[in-house]
Every structure is written in C-alpha cells, then in structure tokens.
Design a protein around this motif. Sequence first.
Motif, PDB file in Angstrom:
ATOM      1  N   THR A  31     113.924  87.348   9.066  1.00  0.00           N
ATOM      2  CA  THR A  31     114.862  88.149   8.941  1.00  0.00           C
ATOM      3  C   THR A  31     116.242  88.021   9.872  1.00  0.00           C
ATOM      4  N   LYS A  32     115.455  88.306  10.968  1.00  0.00           N
ATOM      5  CA  LYS A  32     116.842  87.117  12.466  1.00  0.00           C
ATOM      6  C   LYS A  32     117.216  86.197  12.291  1.00  0.00           C
ATOM      7  N   ARG A  33     116.229  84.861  11.218  1.00  0.00           N
ATOM      8  CA  ARG A  33     116.542  84.162  11.753  1.00  0.00           C
ATOM      9  C   ARG A  33     117.911  84.284  10.811  1.00  0.00           C
ATOM     10  N   ARG A  34     117.485  84.548   9.369  1.00  0.00           N
ATOM     11  CA  ARG A  34     118.882  84.490   8.826  1.00  0.00           C
ATOM     12  C   ARG A  34     120.024  85.294   9.360  1.00  0.00           C
ATOM     13  N   ILE A  35     120.157  86.554   9.652  1.00  0.00           N
ATOM     14  CA  ILE A  35     121.037  86.505  11.118  1.00  0.00           C
ATOM     15  C   ILE A  35     121.696  85.508  11.631  1.00  0.00           C
ATOM     16  N   LEU A  36     120.749  85.183  12.699  1.00  0.00           N
ATOM     17  CA  LEU A  36     121.050  84.389  13.199  1.00  0.00           C
ATOM     18  C   LEU A  36     121.909  82.485  12.355  1.00  0.00           C
ATOM     19  N   LEU A  37     121.653  82.749  11.473  1.00  0.00           N
ATOM     20  CA  LEU A  37     122.044  81.269  11.227  1.00  0.00           C
ATOM     21  C   LEU A  37     123.484  81.947  10.347  1.00  0.00           C
ATOM     22  N   VAL A  90     123.655  84.020  19.405  1.00  0.00           N
ATOM     23  CA  VAL A  90     123.218  82.858  19.004  1.00  0.00           C
ATOM     24  C   VAL A  90     123.658  81.948  19.969  1.00  0.00           C
ATOM     25  N   LEU A  91     124.811  82.283  21.160  1.00  0.00           N
ATOM     26  CA  LEU A  91     124.414  80.713  22.131  1.00  0.00           C
ATOM     27  C   LEU A  91     123.746  80.893  22.672  1.00  0.00           C
ATOM     28  N   ARG A  92     122.596  81.677  23.230  1.00  0.00           N
ATOM     29  CA  ARG A  92     121.575  81.249  23.629  1.00  0.00           C
ATOM     30  C   ARG A  92     120.577  80.595  22.799  1.00  0.00           C
ATOM     31  N   ASN A  93     120.831  81.178  21.293  1.00  0.00           N
ATOM     32  CA  ASN A  93     119.530  79.920  20.702  1.00  0.00           C
ATOM     33  C   ASN A  93     120.320  78.591  20.784  1.00  0.00           C
ATOM     34  N   ALA A 129     119.276  76.612  23.487  1.00  0.00           N
ATOM     35  CA  ALA A 129     118.050  76.367  23.747  1.00  0.00           C
ATOM     36  C   ALA A 129     117.971  74.952  22.871  1.00  0.00           C
ATOM     37  N   GLU A 130     118.202  74.831  21.526  1.00  0.00           N
ATOM     38  CA  GLU A 130     118.340  74.012  20.452  1.00  0.00           C
ATOM     39  C   GLU A 130     118.837  72.625  21.309  1.00  0.00           C
ATOM     40  N   VAL A 131     119.625  73.087  22.031  1.00  0.00           N
ATOM     41  CA  VAL A 131     120.319  71.302  22.445  1.00  0.00           C
ATOM     42  C   VAL A 131     119.640  71.245  23.583  1.00  0.00           C
ATOM     43  N   ALA A 132     119.228  72.122  24.660  1.00  0.00           N
ATOM     44  CA  ALA A 132     118.603  71.702  25.484  1.00  0.00           C
ATOM     45  C   ALA A 132     117.093  71.058  25.092  1.00  0.00           C
ATOM     46  N   ARG A 133     116.328  71.720  24.062  1.00  0.00           N
ATOM     47  CA  ARG A 133     115.402  70.609  23.789  1.00  0.00           C
ATOM     48  C   ARG A 133     115.369  69.201  22.795  1.00  0.00           C
ATOM     49  N   ALA A 134     116.933  69.580  22.530  1.00  0.00           N
ATOM     50  CA  ALA A 134     117.149  68.304  21.808  1.00  0.00           C
ATOM     51  C   ALA A 134     117.656  67.041  22.733  1.00  0.00           C
ATOM     52  N   VAL A 135     118.304  67.252  23.637  1.00  0.00           N
ATOM     53  CA  VAL A 135     118.669  66.388  24.816  1.00  0.00           C
ATOM     54  C   VAL A 135     118.103  67.267  25.407  1.00  0.00           C
ATOM     55  N   PRO A 136     116.758  66.511  26.629  1.00  0.00           N
ATOM     56  CA  PRO A 136     116.498  67.389  27.643  1.00  0.00           C
ATOM     57  C   PRO A 136     117.320  66.180  28.461  1.00  0.00           C
ATOM     58  N   ALA A 137     117.316  66.997  30.101  1.00  0.00           N
ATOM     59  CA  ALA A 137     118.033  65.734  31.644  1.00  0.00           C
ATOM     60  C   ALA A 137     116.709  66.844  32.246  1.00  0.00           C
ATOM     61  N   GLU A 138     116.250  65.345  32.746  1.00  0.00           N
ATOM     62  CA  GLU A 138     115.045  65.793  33.801  1.00  0.00           C
ATOM     63  C   GLU A 138     115.579  64.965  35.102  1.00  0.00           C
ATOM     64  N   SER A 139     115.815  63.932  35.007  1.00  0.00           N
ATOM     65  CA  SER A 139     115.386  63.083  36.571  1.00  0.00           C
ATOM     66  C   SER A 139     116.200  61.985  36.059  1.00  0.00           C
ATOM     67  N   ARG A 189     126.392  68.758  15.019  1.00  0.00           N
ATOM     68  CA  ARG A 189     126.378  70.120  14.885  1.00  0.00           C
ATOM     69  C   ARG A 189     127.210  70.619  15.923  1.00  0.00           C
ATOM     70  N   PRO A 190     128.696  70.214  14.932  1.00  0.00           N
ATOM     71  CA  PRO A 190     129.482  71.055  15.930  1.00  0.00           C
ATOM     72  C   PRO A 190     129.581  72.546  16.589  1.00  0.00           C
ATOM     73  N   GLU A 191     128.738  73.072  16.132  1.00  0.00           N
ATOM     74  CA  GLU A 191     129.193  74.378  16.174  1.00  0.00           C
ATOM     75  C   GLU A 191     129.099  74.987  17.513  1.00  0.00           C
ATOM     76  N   LEU A 192     128.157  74.443  18.593  1.00  0.00           N
ATOM     77  CA  LEU A 192     128.334  75.141  19.941  1.00  0.00           C
ATOM     78  C   LEU A 192     129.689  74.849  20.117  1.00  0.00           C
ATOM     79  N   ILE A 193     129.624  73.581  20.029  1.00  0.00           N
ATOM     80  CA  ILE A 193     131.448  73.126  20.544  1.00  0.00           C
ATOM     81  C   ILE A 193     132.530  74.656  20.967  1.00  0.00           C
ATOM     82  N   ARG A 194     132.166  74.456  18.865  1.00  0.00           N
ATOM     83  CA  ARG A 194     133.465  75.734  18.598  1.00  0.00           C
ATOM     84  C   ARG A 194     133.311  77.352  18.947  1.00  0.00           C
TER      85      ARG A 194
END
Length: 212
Positions: free
Chosen positions: A15-21, A65-68, A71-81, A101-106
């Motif tokens: 249910t939480k996932r459906r609400i977040l989506l 929503v933004l936190r989620n 977190a998704e973009v950090a997992r998908a495109v990590p930057a360490e060094s 995934r243009p949602e984050l920019i919007r």
Amino acid sequence: MTSERVDMAWDTEGTKRRILLAATAEFATHGPDGTTIERIAKTAGVNKERVYNYFGDKRSLFAAVLRNELAEVARAVPAESFAREDIGDYAGLVYDYHRERPELIRLMRWEGLAFADEVPDEALRREHYGYKTTAVKRGQEAGAITRDLTAEHIMLLVLSLAGWWATVPQVARMLCGPPTEDEHRSRRAAVVEAARRLAAPAPGHVSDPGSR
C-alpha cells in the motif's frame, strides 16, 4: 510471525508503494500546490486516511516522494571518487537517468517554485549532495579534476549539463531538433565531452603526491 501477520505486513508495504507511486506521478504533473491527497488516494486505490496515517500531511508526503526518488538516483548513478571514475561517464549516466525517468527533474522544478527558503528534508538532502562533492574533492586531491573551481560548483555544473535537457525539453527541441534516438546520442556525447572539459585540470598540472 503468523501467516496472517506476514500478509498484513506485506499489504502495508504494498500500500505504501502504491501511494508513493501515485504521489510521484501527481506531484510531478501538478506540483505540491496543485495536488490533493484525495486524488493521490483515489489513484492508489486507498482512502485518504490511509495516506495521512502512513505519510502525514501533504508536505511530508512530498518530502517522502523526493526522498525516495533521490535514493533511487543515488543507487542508479553512484559517485564515490572521480580520482577513479570518469566524470564524463558519470554525467552521461545522469543524462540517461533523467531521460528515462523525468519525474525527479519535474519534482525538483516544482520544489523550487513551491518553497522559497528551506525545503523538506534539507539537512538530509545536503548530506546526499555532500557525497557527490566529496567524489569531486577526491578527484581534485588526486590531480584528476581541476582546482580552478570549487568541488561544489563543479558538481552543480555537471548536474546542470546532464539534467537541463529534461528540465526544459521544449528549449532543447527548439535548439537541437526533435529528440530522436540519433539526437539523444548526440546530446549525450556532448554532455560527456563538456563535463570532461569542464573538470579537466590545466595542461601541465602536477598533482601533489602527498594528497593521494
């Protein structure tokens, strides 16, 4: 844990996932001011009391929503060094992510319009961006990234190079033509090359061995 409790826990998370989506789609389209909890609940197939119980008020849900998404973009495109990683390749991956995934920019564009000063979860967000600037600083310490600009400015410029296409797609279309596959390849190549040139140390630069 009994089977019934397992089913209840699974239903809660589902249910939480459906609400977040639902909230992600609504906020990305209408912004925090133009979105209602009622519409999110209807899209998610729950009553609005469930939304309030799980996420609190609309501001708190927008923050979740933004936190989620971050977190998704950090997992998908990590930057360490960027002493080891190519900052141009990183910029290209960020471009790919925002294209797919243009949602984050919007969401971030709406956030800038809706909140004049401190934004929800700002301390956590600063920490998120701190990891990125640390990756740049590591590259600077190794002599792989220019010191002529601050790490913070370099990271913001690289993110802008990669994300601005999705932020104003109408301007990209007017300047560069329709977003065909060939055009996307050309845009991505330009982003990668521009990021590398932006971050490149001056010719003849010698890194400090003691900084490694």
